[in-house]
Design a protein around this motif. Sequence first.
Motif, short mmCIF file in Angstrom:
data_model
loop_
_atom_site.label_atom_id
_atom_site.label_comp_id
_atom_site.label_asym_id
_atom_site.label_seq_id
_atom_site.Cartn_x
_atom_site.Cartn_y
_atom_site.Cartn_z
N GLN A 46 0.71 -1.85 -0.79
CA GLN A 46 0.34 -0.30 -0.16
C GLN A 46 0.92 0.96 -0.40
OE1 GLN A 46 -2.13 -0.89 3.42
NE2 GLN A 46 -4.14 -1.62 1.96
N THR A 47 2.17 0.73 -0.49
CA THR A 47 2.98 2.18 -0.40
C THR A 47 2.11 2.74 -1.76
OG1 THR A 47 5.03 1.84 0.25
CG2 THR A 47 5.30 3.25 -1.09
N VAL A 48 2.43 4.16 -1.95
CA VAL A 48 2.13 4.98 -3.51
C VAL A 48 3.43 5.58 -3.60
CG1 VAL A 48 -0.25 4.97 -2.63
CG2 VAL A 48 0.79 6.89 -1.74
N VAL A 49 2.89 5.54 -5.49
CA VAL A 49 3.94 6.34 -5.72
C VAL A 49 3.53 7.21 -6.57
CG1 VAL A 49 6.23 6.29 -6.97
CG2 VAL A 49 5.86 4.23 -5.05
N ILE A 50 3.83 9.04 -6.44
CA ILE A 50 2.93 9.62 -7.01
C ILE A 50 3.95 10.71 -8.11
CG2 ILE A 50 1.29 12.07 -6.27
CD1 ILE A 50 1.54 10.44 -3.82
N ALA A 51 2.85 10.94 -9.12
CA ALA A 51 3.74 11.36 -10.64
C ALA A 51 2.81 12.63 -10.13
CB ALA A 51 3.52 11.65 -11.78
N ASP A 52 4.02 13.57 -9.21
CA ASP A 52 3.54 14.52 -8.61
C ASP A 52 4.04 16.17 -9.25
OD1 ASP A 52 3.54 17.05 -6.61
OD2 ASP A 52 5.04 16.85 -5.09
N PHE A 53 3.39 16.15 -10.52
CA PHE A 53 3.56 16.85 -11.68
C PHE A 53 4.27 18.74 -11.59
CE2 PHE A 53 1.77 19.93 -15.22
CZ PHE A 53 1.66 19.86 -16.47
N GLY A 54 3.76 19.33 -10.56
CA GLY A 54 4.24 20.66 -11.09
C GLY A 54 4.52 20.51 -9.65
N ASN A 55 5.58 19.93 -9.32
CA ASN A 55 6.91 19.51 -8.26
C ASN A 55 8.12 19.35 -9.24
OD1 ASN A 55 5.96 21.09 -5.73
ND2 ASN A 55 4.85 19.06 -5.10
N HIS A 56 7.81 18.93 -9.96
CA HIS A 56 8.85 18.10 -10.98
C HIS A 56 9.81 16.95 -10.60
CE1 HIS A 56 7.78 21.33 -13.43
NE2 HIS A 56 8.74 22.64 -11.94
N ARG A 57 8.90 16.22 -9.43
CA ARG A 57 9.21 14.89 -9.04
C ARG A 57 8.70 13.96 -8.26
NH1 ARG A 57 8.91 17.62 -2.51
NH2 ARG A 57 6.54 17.80 -2.58
N ILE A 58 9.14 12.84 -8.14
CA ILE A 58 7.99 11.67 -8.07
C ILE A 58 8.27 11.70 -6.16
CG2 ILE A 58 8.09 8.82 -7.87
CD1 ILE A 58 7.68 10.84 -10.69
N ILE A 59 7.43 11.10 -5.84
CA ILE A 59 7.10 11.64 -4.61
C ILE A 59 6.50 10.37 -3.75
CG2 ILE A 59 4.92 13.08 -3.94
CD1 ILE A 59 6.63 13.95 -1.50
N GLN A 60 7.03 9.34 -3.09
CA GLN A 60 6.24 8.16 -2.81
C GLN A 60 5.85 7.90 -0.96
OE1 GLN A 60 9.11 4.64 -2.81
NE2 GLN A 60 9.69 4.77 -0.50
N TRP A 61 4.72 7.73 -0.71
CA TRP A 61 3.85 8.01 0.56
C TRP A 61 3.54 6.19 1.22
CZ3 TRP A 61 2.14 12.62 2.92
CH2 TRP A 61 2.49 13.75 2.02
N LYS A 62 4.78 6.30 2.17
CA LYS A 62 4.67 4.80 2.71
C LYS A 62 2.84 4.70 3.42
CE LYS A 62 8.99 2.87 3.30
NZ LYS A 62 8.89 2.81 1.48
N ASN A 63 2.42 3.15 3.35
CA ASN A 63 0.92 3.43 4.28
C ASN A 63 1.44 3.67 5.74
OD1 ASN A 63 -1.67 2.73 4.86
ND2 ASN A 63 -0.76 0.53 5.20
N GLY A 64 0.18 4.52 6.10
CA GLY A 64 0.51 4.66 7.52
C GLY A 64 0.99 5.71 7.83
N ASP A 65 1.86 6.32 7.27
CA ASP A 65 2.56 7.45 7.19
C ASP A 65 1.86 9.27 6.57
OD1 ASP A 65 4.56 9.80 7.61
OD2 ASP A 65 6.11 8.80 7.54
N THR A 66 0.45 9.64 7.17
CA THR A 66 0.20 10.12 6.78
C THR A 66 0.85 12.10 6.32
OG1 THR A 66 -1.51 10.71 8.28
CG2 THR A 66 -2.13 9.17 6.84
N ARG A 67 1.80 11.25 7.04
CA ARG A 67 2.28 13.15 7.27
C ARG A 67 3.38 13.55 6.62
NH1 ARG A 67 2.90 10.33 11.56
NH2 ARG A 67 5.63 10.25 11.27
N ASN A 68 4.43 12.74 5.89
CA ASN A 68 5.06 12.74 5.05
C ASN A 68 5.79 11.76 3.79
OD1 ASN A 68 6.41 15.89 6.22
ND2 ASN A 68 6.25 14.35 7.72
N GLY A 69 5.95 12.79 2.84
CA GLY A 69 6.48 11.16 1.54
C GLY A 69 7.75 11.71 1.61
N GLN A 70 7.96 10.76 0.90
CA GLN A 70 9.82 10.71 0.64
C GLN A 70 10.02 11.13 -0.74
OE1 GLN A 70 11.58 7.02 1.56
NE2 GLN A 70 13.73 7.60 0.63
N VAL A 71 11.12 11.67 -1.16
CA VAL A 71 11.02 11.78 -2.59
C VAL A 71 12.31 10.91 -3.01
CG1 VAL A 71 11.76 14.25 -4.31
CG2 VAL A 71 10.84 15.06 -2.41
#
Length: 309
Positions: A46-71
């Motif tokens: 359930q880790t999600v990896v997101i194409a963060d278009f306007g930030n020119h990055r791919i960021i992933q958020w681990k399941n259960g960590d709703t606070r911060n993602g990791q570039v």
Amino acid sequence: MFSLLVNIPANATWAQSGVTIAGGNGLGGATNQLNEPFDLFVEDDQTVVIADFGNHRIIQWKNGDTRNGQVVAGGKGEGNGLHQLDRPTDVLIDKETDSLIICDWGNQRVVRWSRRSGTTQGEILIDNIDCHGVAMDDQRYLYVSDDEKHEVRRYQLGDKNGTLVAGGNGEGDGLNQLNVPTFLFVDRDHSVYVSDSNNNRVMKWVEGTKEGIVVAGGQGNGSALTQLYRPKGIFVDTLGTLYVADSWNHRAMRWTQEGKKQGTVVVGGNGSGAAANQFYYPFGLSFDRQGNLYVVDYGNNRVQQFSIE
């Protein structure tokens, strides 16, 4: 989108209020924010990896960590260096090589970034392509939509030219044409589903055929159950049921594949807004193995999860 095999009961329903699992803290470039997110890839854990278009990055958020993602790719400003991305629109994980395959739209290229720690740059797989969506089949062929050439091509990894599998007959609404193809899904039979955005329909191209079949929409833009309005993310489960992010109608829909002329609203459809039961231009859409639904809520700079009931 990789053909994650998800078994969803035909009569499944989902909670109508979503839970924000990434972003949702306003538009911005901090690690707890997103800026016009486009699409996502959901891993088994359930880790999600997101194409963060306007930030020119791919960021992933681990399941259960709703606070911060990791570039995990880009995030070094807009640019065309190998350490940079420019408005990425889509991302998938190639499990074989444990790498990200990214549609680096602003740079007109498809790039691969290793997920090993310490990776600071990617490598170019395909260049000179107006890529919008990427998908991979079970034999690790890569499928890429080109929103300028109105076509989808299939590539063997390492191959630069690819084979035409959908569209390629100019912009139009014929069954052998596409008009701004965006996101893709490939099923077990290597049929390619294409979000044919400006034609307000989803097309299915069976492997080796010269034209596609309309499997959702195609009745002009509108909000009737027979219609789609600028569809984006798509997903097909093991029953062949199609799920669509019906972007400009601010809803997610389900179309069963028995020649049905209309779909049903799964979540959203409550007007545009930022409430838990609303979207503001939903773009990406996917599921985890349990059948929970994930929607990239582009205009609200967040990712929503809807639990299967």
